[in-house]
Design a protein around this motif. Structure first.
Motif, PDB file in Angstrom:
ATOM      1  N   MET A 159      42.675  46.656  30.216  1.00 20.64           N
ATOM      2  CA  MET A 159      42.673  45.416  30.697  1.00 20.64           C
ATOM      3  C   MET A 159      43.299  44.685  29.618  1.00 20.64           C
ATOM      4  O   MET A 159      44.202  43.672  29.945  1.00 20.64           O
TER       5      MET A 159
ATOM      6  N   GLU B 275      38.759  39.630  37.727  1.00 17.46           N
ATOM      7  CA  GLU B 275      39.311  39.206  36.251  1.00 17.46           C
ATOM      8  C   GLU B 275      40.438  39.416  36.000  1.00 17.46           C
ATOM      9  O   GLU B 275      41.022  38.494  35.404  1.00 17.46           O
ATOM     10  N   ALA B 276      40.975  40.599  36.765  1.00 16.77           N
ATOM     11  CA  ALA B 276      42.256  40.553  36.580  1.00 16.77           C
ATOM     12  C   ALA B 276      43.166  39.277  37.308  1.00 16.77           C
ATOM     13  O   ALA B 276      44.368  38.785  36.765  1.00 16.77           O
TER      14      ALA B 276
ATOM     15  N   LEU C 278      47.222  44.886  29.950  1.00 24.15           N
ATOM     16  CA  LEU C 278      47.614  44.025  31.299  1.00 24.15           C
ATOM     17  C   LEU C 278      47.704  42.670  31.017  1.00 24.15           C
ATOM     18  O   LEU C 278      48.474  41.880  31.591  1.00 24.15           O
ATOM     19  N   ARG C 279      46.786  42.046  30.670  1.00 28.34           N
ATOM     20  CA  ARG C 279      46.610  40.716  30.078  1.00 28.34           C
ATOM     21  C   ARG C 279      48.069  40.317  29.372  1.00 28.34           C
ATOM     22  O   ARG C 279      48.596  39.355  29.282  1.00 28.34           O
TER      23      ARG C 279
ATOM     24  N   HIS D 240      36.655  43.929  38.658  1.00 27.92           N
ATOM     25  CA  HIS D 240      37.753  43.805  37.948  1.00 27.92           C
ATOM     26  C   HIS D 240      38.991  43.224  38.409  1.00 27.92           C
ATOM     27  O   HIS D 240      39.644  42.790  37.478  1.00 27.92           O
TER      28      HIS D 240
ATOM     29  N   PRO E   1      39.376  49.528  35.095  1.00 25.24           N
ATOM     30  CA  PRO E   1      40.102  49.790  33.636  1.00 25.24           C
ATOM     31  C   PRO E   1      39.157  49.568  32.622  1.00 25.24           C
ATOM     32  O   PRO E   1      38.222  48.793  32.718  1.00 25.24           O
TER      33      PRO E   1
END
Length: 470
Positions: A335, A371-372, A338-339, A368, A330
């Motif tokens: 991203m 991090e997600a 999503l956060r 990624h 992403p």
């Protein structure tokens, strides 16, 4: 004499590199990409110029003005009775929360659709061949990849049979996606009366481009049945080619007014390549209750429409957002969305493959995913085989199926398409399908990254540096 010629050649290369660097600063879409290309072209023109010719452009020039001109010339934006048809089948009220997507794409939601979820290659191609065999007026076919294998030859024969029966058959394929397709495959179709063409940019410089690929998968039969999704034409999509077998993918069949929008998307690409109009028939009277928006995105759009499609859909989620994508790379906007969804208390889940088909993309995706997970997103790796589906589920009433990946190519460089459906019954089908997929997947946790050897973690970060061209 030879040293002076070498010196002149070196000077010309550096001048060409400087000119290309200025072009990159002016035209590359992201600041990071512009800086990277400019530095490489100025200091290493010997190495950077060839890939820049292939990968440097980020905009598809001329497509939109040509479509506007030819649409006016054709004078067929609508079909007779369209206004009354749409008045009898208005979209569901819940479509209003996606109004910004419709405005961005210049489209609209239509009501009155019957939808069929096709959860694997066997179901998809059974439905496709059944529909093609019943065609009486026209068949429009567009795929990124055709292979000259058992499935590819079966598709070839099905199209030849319809052409021999007097049905108008139009086929588009991507020249890069089908680089291994033998010339004889195309010529056999052409000799049998099928109008078949590769998608091309038709610009002298862009003939060398690997960007601007047409990644769409569309089939329309007689204007009444439409298909869109993630499968191409080849044996691997039936799960017949290890080590990626079994192949996990999803397609969608539509009946209703959105089929006309699929035809229009195909027509825009067909006009660009051939200068001619493909055949057209209006859809049948309302076939069901679902509301559908056809989202056709690409590098000719004024905005980064594919990325914004995902951003807006994520922001629309209030309870649940489930994503299935083979390439989880992403951009910053997606991203961040999503956060924020996690912070709103949304159940955010992402399904990705456990097996790679492209090693660099897989490495970038792994970073990624880490991090997600740290941001509260629940990420899962699908175990049984390669997971290639592109599916989005929002709350309990909305779902999208199409060709869009969560990566820079889909966001900015490829022509893509998806059907966004608002219908509780269809969303429940998608939920059941994804629940079965999650049951065959392993949850990703931070140990996947932290426990990896240093060399692998370094490779992940190096892969992220080249995300814009993956």
């Amino acid at each position: 004499m030879i040293p002076s010629l070498l010196g002149l050649a070196a000077l010309l290369l550096h001048l060409a590199g400087l000119c290309a660097a200025m072009h990159a600063v002016m035209h590359v879409r992201t600041p990071q990409g512009a800086v990277g290309w400019a530095l490489a072209l100025v200091f290493l023109p010997y190495l950077a110029l060839p890939p820049y010719l292939f990968l440097g452009s980020s905009r598809f020039v001329g497509y939109v003005p040509l479509q506007r001109l030819r649409s006016r010339q054709a004078g067929r934006a609508d079909w007779p009775g369209r206004g009354g048809y749409l008045a009898r089948h208005p979209p569901q009220p819940a479509c209003a929360r996606y109004a910004a997507i419709a405005r961005m794409l210049g489209g609209r939601f239509h009501g009155g659709h019957r939808l069929r979820l096709l959860v694997d290659g066997e179901a998809t191609f059974a439905a496709l061949f059944e529909a093609i065999a019943g065609a009486g007026h026209h068949v429009l076919v567009q795929f990124f990849i055709f292979h000259d294998d058992a499935l590819g030859r079966r598709m070839q024969q099905a199209l030849l049979e319809r052409a021999a029966a007097g049905v108008a058959v139009c086929v588009l394929y991507d020249g890069v996606g089908c680089h291994a397709l033998p010339h004889r495959y195309v010529e056999a179709l052409r000799a049998g009366g099928v109008r078949i063409h590769p998608f091309a940019t038709r610009r002298w410089r862009n003939r060398f481009q690997l960007n601007f690929r047409n990644h769409r998968k569309i089939v329309v039969v007689d204007g009444r049945r439409g298909f869109v999704g993630g499968l191409n034409v080849g044996d691997e999509y039936l799960g017949l080619k290890p080590p990626l077998a079994p192949w996990r993918d999803t397609h969608l069949e539509l009946r209703g007014p959105a089929v006309a929008d699929l035809q229009r998307s195909f027509a825009r690409d067909w006009r660009w390549v051939t200068g001619a109009e493909p055949p057209f028939l209006p859809p049948r009277e309302g076939e069901g209750a679902a509301s559908v928006l056809i989202a056709a995105t690409g590098p000719a759009d004024r905005q980064e429409s594919c990325s914004l499609f995902f951003v807006h859909a994520i922001h629309a989620a209030r309870e649940r957002l489930w994503l299935a994508t083979p390439y989880f790379v992403p951009d910053a906007a997606v991203m961040a969305a999503l956060r924020l969804a996690v912070l709103r208390g949304v159940d955010v889940r992402v399904l990705i493959p456990a097996r790679p088909d492209h090693r660099m993309v897989f490495l970038a995706s792994a970073l990624h995913a880490h991090e997600a997970v740290r941001a509260g997103v629940r990420v899962y790796r699908y175990r049984p085989g390669f997971m290639h589906q592109k599916v989005l589920l929002v709350d309990d009433d909305s779902a999208a199926v199409g060709s869009m990946n969560l990566d820079s190519r889909s966001f900015r460089l490829n022509f893509e398409i998806a059907a966004l459906a608002v219908d509780r019954a269809f969303a429940a089908e998608v939920e059941a399908m994804l629940r079965a997929d999650f049951a065959r997947a392993d949850a990703v946790d931070v140990s996947e990254y932290r426990g990896a050897p240093f060399a692998r973690r370094l490779a992940m970060h190096l892969a992220r540096l080249v995300e814009p061209v993956l």
